[in-house]
Design a protein around this motif. Structure first.
Motif, PDB file in Angstrom:
ATOM      1  N   HIS A  62       0.831  -1.201   0.000  1.00 54.13           N
ATOM      2  CA  HIS A  62       0.000   0.000   0.000  1.00 54.13           C
ATOM      3  C   HIS A  62       0.872   1.259   0.000  1.00 54.13           C
ATOM      4  O   HIS A  62       0.575   2.225  -0.712  1.00 54.13           O
ATOM      5  CB  HIS A  62      -0.907   0.004   1.236  1.00 54.13           C
TER       6      HIS A  62
ATOM      7  N   SER B 170      -9.628   7.085  -1.102  1.00 56.06           N
ATOM      8  CA  SER B 170      -8.186   6.880  -1.280  1.00 56.06           C
ATOM      9  C   SER B 170      -7.395   8.049  -0.699  1.00 56.06           C
ATOM     10  O   SER B 170      -6.308   7.854  -0.136  1.00 56.06           O
ATOM     11  CB  SER B 170      -7.857   6.719  -2.767  1.00 56.06           C
TER      12      SER B 170
ATOM     13  N   LYS C 123      -7.007   7.619   2.997  1.00 55.90           N
ATOM     14  CA  LYS C 123      -6.013   6.598   3.326  1.00 55.90           C
ATOM     15  C   LYS C 123      -4.600   7.115   3.087  1.00 55.90           C
ATOM     16  O   LYS C 123      -3.703   6.916   3.908  1.00 55.90           O
ATOM     17  CB  LYS C 123      -6.259   5.347   2.480  1.00 55.90           C
TER      18      LYS C 123
END
Length: 455
Positions: free
Chosen positions: A154, A213, A216
């Motif tokens: 990630h 997104s 995050k």
């Protein structure tokens, strides 16, 4: 000692007498000043001699060809004044030299600090980010890495350069090449320039395009800045408040759960009918197992044959939070798994994937949803469905949480209740039986094991 008025001629003609080691030509005008000559040398020096605290002290002023008579006399008078003031000229000189040396060292230290500061200020976010990733990736806690492979992936995803041609289908209005990772705009910046205003402008732009997104990516950025603030190499140049002001917090979208992203009771039968008709038996078995175990999609996809214990009816899941957890192997899931081909070490294998395991079952699942005329449902929604549908069986919440791998929230759950696998198996079978009953599927034993009967 005879004293004379010092002149250039007298000094020039003055010599050390034969048989003596040294001789002095004393000044009649300034007390303590003399010219000193030594045997075998043409060099002559001005000296100053006086008593300090009852003891004779002699100091060399300098070479006669460098110092003039007047300058030597002035220096001699200065030294005498210090003595009259109760000071030792030697100590005064030593202190002055020490002060000069300290000043020199201070300037050198200041210059070095300025150089280091300039070097530090030139550090880019990318350089600090690489150090952060390296340090955190190597961190071990309780005997296991703090960061798993997925967590590392990630972080890598958010700093990818982009520009790679897409291999899969594109969404409407999506470019042919991948876009840069959300944190890429920061990488070329100096770390010292990464402040509240920069983060705020970035957040406004990214949230408008992809709020989930962006939230995050922001959390990853915030963790990175916090690490820099605690690191000696970067603490002096990082803006530790860049992600912590109230104005920034208001820009970050709150985490939201997808509405209606789980199966309702009436949708269980059409879902099973459509999923069981998927041509790929591995994907079909995987999707059904995902619903019946409540596991995370990658936890189940990475399940290996060595993790399945057919004798004691258990499966060892590589939990992304706790590391490992053991859950029951229920009859229908066992039936699904036992029918799968053993191509490699993975239960849900894929000969076309580089990893050897199932990677992307979303397209077949979406097609099955369309066939069944069901609304959109994510793969994580199947995990959510397991937790939601379990309430129809009135299972204790702690049982479901332990099977799904949720961290216990209550004190009793954390410290006192330790359920055995047999107890989990008892309740898990009840959950499975109820779901299969709603799906119109019945499992009956035969000589070879189990087989399905469609109700």
């Amino acid at each position: 000692m005879a004293k004379v008025k010092l002149t250039a001629g007298r000094i020039e003609n003055f010599q050390c007498a034969t048989g003596k080691a040294q001789a002095f030509l004393w000044c009649a005008e300034v007390h303590g000043l003399a010219v000193r000559a030594t045997a075998g040398s043409t060099r002559k020096r001005y000296i100053f001699e006086s008593k300090v605290k009852g003891k004779t002290m002699r100091l060399t002023i300098g070479e006669v060809n460098i110092w003039s008579i007047d300058a030597a006399q002035i220096e001699a008078r200065r030294l005498q004044i210090l003595i009259d003031q109760g000071k030792d000229p030697r100590e005064v000189k030593a202190n002055e030299e020490a002060a000069k040396e300290a000043e020199k060292l201070a300037k050198e230290k200041e210059a070095a600090a300025l150089f280091i500061q300039n070097v530090r200020e030139s550090v880019t976010v990318a350089e600090a980010w690489d150090a952060y990733i390296k340090e955190r990736s190597a961190s071990i806690k309780d005997g296991k890495p703090e960061w798993g492979d997925r967590h590392k992936a990630h972080h890598a995803y958010f700093v990818k350069a982009g520009g790679v041609k897409r291999k899969r289908g594109r969404r409407p209005n999506e470019s042919e090449t991948t876009r840069p990772g959300m944190l890429v705009p920061f990488m070329s910046m100096r770390l010292i320039d990464l402040d509240v205003n920069t983060v705020s402008a970035w957040l406004k732009n990214e949230v408008a395009q992809a709020p989930t997104s962006a939230a995050k990516a922001f959390r990853f950025l915030r963790a990175f800045i916090t690490w820099c603030a605690k690191n000696d190499d970067y603490s002096a140049i990082v803006h530790s408040d860049a992600c912590h002001t109230e104005s920034i917090k208001r820009l970050v979208p709150a985490p939201r759960t997808k509405k209606n992203d789980s199966l309702r009771r009436a949708q269980i039968r059409p879902w099973f009918e459509a999923v069981k008709n998927i041509n790929n038996p591995v994907i079909s078995a995987y999707l059904q197992s995902l619903l019946l175990t409540g596991a995370r999609r990658n936890e189940l996809a990475s399940l290996q044959w060595q993790d399945v214990d057919f004798k004691w009816k258990s499966m060892t899941i590589r939990d992304k939070v706790e590391g490992l957890r053991v859950i029951p192997l229920t009859p229908y899931v066992e039936h699904l798994i036992a029918e799968l081909p053993r191509r490699n070490e993975f239960v849900f294998s894929s000969p076309s994937a580089a990893s050897g395991r199932l990677e992307e079952p979303r397209n077949p699942h979406n097609k099955a949803l369309t066939v069944a005329a069901l609304p959109a449902l994510s793969l994580h929604g199947l995990r959510r469905s397991f937790g939601t549908l379990s309430e129809w069986v009135e299972v204790p919440a702690g049982i479901v949480a332990q099977i799904m791998g949720h961290k216990p929230s209550a004190i009793a759950e954390k410290h006192y209740i330790q359920r055995e696998l047999d107890l989990l198996h008892l309740w898990h079978v009840k959950i499975e039986q109820w779901i299969l009953q709603e799906a119109g599927i019945k499992i009956v034993p035969n000589q070879a094991g189990l087989h399905e009967v469609q109700l």
